[in-house]
Enzyme design. Structure first.
Site, PDB file in Angstrom:
ATOM      1  N   ASP A 207       0.820  -1.198   0.000  1.00  0.00           N
ATOM      2  CA  ASP A 207       0.000   0.000   0.000  1.00  0.00           C
ATOM      3  C   ASP A 207       0.865   1.264   0.000  1.00  0.00           C
ATOM      4  O   ASP A 207       1.882   1.325   0.689  1.00  0.00           O
ATOM      5  CB  ASP A 207      -0.851  -0.046   1.284  1.00  0.00           C
ATOM      6  CG  ASP A 207      -1.917   1.012   1.321  1.00  0.00           C
ATOM      7  OD1 ASP A 207      -2.715   1.072   0.378  1.00  0.00           O
ATOM      8  OD2 ASP A 207      -1.953   1.779   2.306  1.00  0.00           O
ATOM      9  N   GLU A 266       1.792  -0.281  -4.936  1.00  0.00           N
ATOM     10  CA  GLU A 266       0.827   0.731  -5.386  1.00  0.00           C
ATOM     11  C   GLU A 266       1.637   2.002  -5.612  1.00  0.00           C
ATOM     12  O   GLU A 266       2.032   2.664  -4.664  1.00  0.00           O
ATOM     13  CB  GLU A 266      -0.249   0.962  -4.321  1.00  0.00           C
ATOM     14  CG  GLU A 266      -1.299   1.951  -4.768  1.00  0.00           C
ATOM     15  CD  GLU A 266      -2.090   2.594  -3.615  1.00  0.00           C
ATOM     16  OE1 GLU A 266      -3.183   3.092  -3.858  1.00  0.00           O
ATOM     17  OE2 GLU A 266      -1.585   2.618  -2.475  1.00  0.00           O
TER      18      GLU A 266
HETATM   19  C1  GLC Z   1      -4.235   3.007  -0.517  1.00  0.00           C
HETATM   20  C2  GLC Z   1      -5.488   2.173  -0.532  1.00  0.00           C
HETATM   21  C3  GLC Z   1      -6.627   3.021  -0.048  1.00  0.00           C
HETATM   22  C4  GLC Z   1      -6.327   3.473   1.364  1.00  0.00           C
HETATM   23  C5  GLC Z   1      -5.027   4.236   1.412  1.00  0.00           C
HETATM   24  C6  GLC Z   1      -4.558   4.442   2.814  1.00  0.00           C
HETATM   25  O1  GLC Z   1      -4.256   3.978  -1.463  1.00  0.00           O
HETATM   26  O2  GLC Z   1      -5.695   1.665  -1.816  1.00  0.00           O
HETATM   27  O3  GLC Z   1      -7.838   2.319  -0.095  1.00  0.00           O
HETATM   28  O4  GLC Z   1      -7.377   4.285   1.822  1.00  0.00           O
HETATM   29  O5  GLC Z   1      -4.004   3.533   0.756  1.00  0.00           O
HETATM   30  O6  GLC Z   1      -4.055   3.269   3.350  1.00  0.00           O
END
Ligand code: GLC
Length: 645
Positions: A207, A266
């Site tokens: 994440d 991500e």
């Molecule tokens: C990422 C996740 C999202 C979350 C954020 C904070 O972007 O995909 O859903 O709210 O991180 O952890």
């Protein structure tokens, strides 16, 4: 580039709250996922990605982790994860899960200890605590905003009862950012990684993988764009700081002890060179590239997204990744315009994605063509709604649970009608049960396209070759094999000489032809317009198809489409049983090749699906047909793989 199990894998993102509820509390859970593994297997899924299931107070649906080495009871506890992993492995599917290294929950024991401790203590050093600015530290230490809205800082009350330091949270105030300069933070993450990898987890989606490291001195943001949720902001001091690469190298060193496990980041970083640095051979194995997801339904935009994503991966000799949806963004049918056009475009884009070399990620419900759901204010759960002062509705619209079966909400998702987000009545037409029965459904379309991706060798290749296309068109050949063609415009296009379309529908027996028709009928007296879909059947040597009126509980046969062999091709005629004749009669070689599908005996293999579409305009005597001109590349509502005859 070494080939690994993930190089061409189809990942399926399960949002556990919304997939299937096995214990009747209205929230999905891991045993619920286990009950649906056969469905995923039949879809052609190679690996599951589970959104966070660790122990959490659920301020951000699990992205606020209070214990990273246990599973929340809401999802069934750690035994439920073991059951799921074992069952998935038996079926030959991998299981990956979310890892949240940028922040913890405010309920994490570390943060609770930091609150209880004093400024400058070791406990506070695990997070980013600072004194405020202005008289008495009344203002936050800098001007950073939270991605969810409001300031990125919250002030704490010290043990003496006075307002004290501020802590940083790029997301919700319940998600304090960790201080990655403190070695304890990595040590703890290493424990977490090894804990799950030893337990049989096949990898992690990391994440906010471009977060973690913060710039020295925490300088102010120059441009404040609080309203942008996780856009690619290359000039944003909160993200993509140099120090993050050292963190990824350390994470990778742990993965190197588990060579079959994958690290997927991500990475909301737009610039190709900057992006490529995350997927160097000592950092992440894969990085989510969001360019395709962000592209408009426009040939130039789509091509740009594909070229840039491939370039960024190639710069580091890495595998490209493709995704059109996830739990943070509007669902594709809605994003591409909504209604039937949005649906058709979403299918077209699914084929674009499934034709591309690399790893593909689909988000639960995408294969059903689920749109966003307009939820009433009181149903909203995303912290974005509160933090933005009710100005941004957040991401709940794309997180509504999956409809499995039956005619009323919650459509087999749960035994409890009080589900965590309500399912809309209209989804009765979109249930898995209904779609499995309908060869023209989005689900059938995905299954066939995925089967094709798995079965044809060119889809394991690494290259695409752009072919000449008319304006608004997009045509590319996949590793020397199939050609993908998309018409993103509103007019028919001429196919290149010698090319024929093929269908994503079930392959008929040799010599059979198969097609489907969607006919909009206008009854002049009532000025009503209705859509029918037709399914083909073999009927005494000829082909016929019955058209059904949609959207009613009882289907009625209202029109018959006759399909007949015509000079080696199939011609289609739709005859309405009431007043209007509602067909176009294509003939001979001037028939519509993309609607006309020949069996294997004619040297054309069936690859992807086609709908015949025709419209009549209410109140007009002459109906206008929208059959594409002969040799036309399908319109925006059709999409194809093509193969050379
Ligand atoms: C990422 C996740 C999202 C979350 C954020 C904070 O972007 O995909 O859903 O709210 O991180 O952890």
């Amino acid at each position: 580039m070494t080939t690994t199990w993930w190089s061409h894998a189809l990942f399926y993102q399960v949002y556990p709250r919304s997939f299937r509820d096995s214990d009747g509390d209205g929230v999905g859970d891991l045993d619920g996922v286990t009950t649906k593994l056969d469905y995923l297997k039949a879809l052609g899924v190679d690996a599951i990605w589970l959104n966070p299931v660790m122990v959490s107070p659920m301020a951000d649906n699990g992205y606020d982790v209070a214990d990273p080495r246990d599973v929340d009871p809401l999802f069934g506890g750690i035994e439920a994860l073991d059951r799921l992993t074992d069952a998935a492995h038996r079926l030959g599917m991998k299981v990956t899960m979310d890892l949240v290294p940028n922040h913890t929950s405010s309920q994490h024991p570390w943060f609770q200890a930091a609150l209880a401790a004093s400024p400058g203590s070791d406990q506070r050093e695990r997070y980013i605590f600072r004194d405020g600015s202005g008289p008495g530290g009344i203002h936050p230490p800098n001007n950073w905003v939270s991605i969810f809205g409001g300031p990125a800082w919250t002030r704490v009350v010290e043990a003496d009862g006075n307002p004290g330091q501020w802590y940083l949270h790029l997301f919700d105030a319940e998600q304090p950012d960790l201080n990655w300069e403190n070695p304890e933070v990595f040590d703890d993450l290493e424990k977490t990684l090894r804990f799950w990898l030893e337990r049989g987890i096949d990898g992690f989606r990391i994440d906010v993988a471009h977060g973690m490291a913060k710039p020295p001195g925490l300088p102010d943001m120059e441009v404040i764009r609080a309203e942008v949720l996780l856009a690619d902001m290359d000039d944003d001091p909160r993200f993509n700081n140099e120090g993050v690469h050292e963190i990824h190298r350390r994470i990778r060193s742990v993965f190197n002890d588990y060579p079959d496990a994958v690290a997927i980041g991500e990475v909301w970083v737009y610039d190709n060179e900057q992006f490529s640095r995350y997927v160097r051979d000592d950092e992440l194995h894969l990085g989510f590239n969001f360019r395709l997801l962000r592209a408009k339904f426009d040939a130039v935009d789509i091509r740009g997204a594909i070229e840039n994503s491939m370039t960024a991966a190639a710069m580091a000799d890495a595998v490209p990744t493709w995704t059109l949806a996830n739990h943070d963004v509007d669902r594709e049918p809605t994003r591409y315009g909504g209604g039937p056009v949005g649906q058709a475009r979403a299918r077209a884009m699914a084929l674009v994605m499934l034709a591309l070399p690399g790893a593909v990620f689909i988000y639960n419900g995408e294969e059903l063509g689920l749109p966003n759901v307009e939820l009433p204010d009181e149903a909203l759960r995303d912290p974005v709604w509160e933090r933005s002062g009710h100005t941004r509705r957040g991401r709940d619209a794309c997180r509504v649970p999956v409809p499995w079966e039956g005619d009323t909400p919650p459509f087999g998702f749960s035994d409890n009608t009080d589900t965590w987000l309500p399912l809309p009545r209209e989804w009765a037409e979109l249930t898995v049960e209904k779609q499995l029965d309908d060869p023209d459904s989005t689900l059938a379309f995905y299954r066939r396209a995925i089967e094709l991706r798995h079965s044809r060798p060119e889809f394991s290749g690494a290259v695409i070759e752009w072919l000449e296309s008319p304006a608004d068109g997009l045509t590319f050949r996949v590793s020397g094999g199939a050609v993908y063609a998309l018409n993103a415009g509103a007019r028919s296009m001429v196919l290149p000489e010698g090319w024929s379309t093929a269908s994503c529908r079930r392959t008929p027996p040799p010599g059979w032809c198969s097609t489907s028709a969607s006919v909009r009928v206008c009854t002049q007296t009532r000025r009503q317009s209705r859509t029918f879909s037709a399914r083909s059947q073999r009927h005494d040597g000829a082909h016929s198809a019955r058209a059904y009126r949609r959207g009613e509980e009882q289907t009625r046969t209202l029109a018959t489409a006759r399909l007949a062999q015509h000079q080696g091709r199939v011609a289609a005629t739709a005859v309405h049983r009431t007043k209007a004749r509602v067909d176009a009669q294509p003939g001979g070689q001037r028939a519509h090749p993309h609607d006309l599908i020949r069996g294997d005996s004619a040297g054309v293999q069936l690859l992807c699906g086609v709908r015949l579409r025709q419209e009549t305009h209410c109140g007009q005597r002459e109906h206008t047909t929208h059959w594409d001109a002969d040799a036309g590349i399908p319109r925006a509502d059709g999409n194809h793989f093509l193969i050379q005859q």
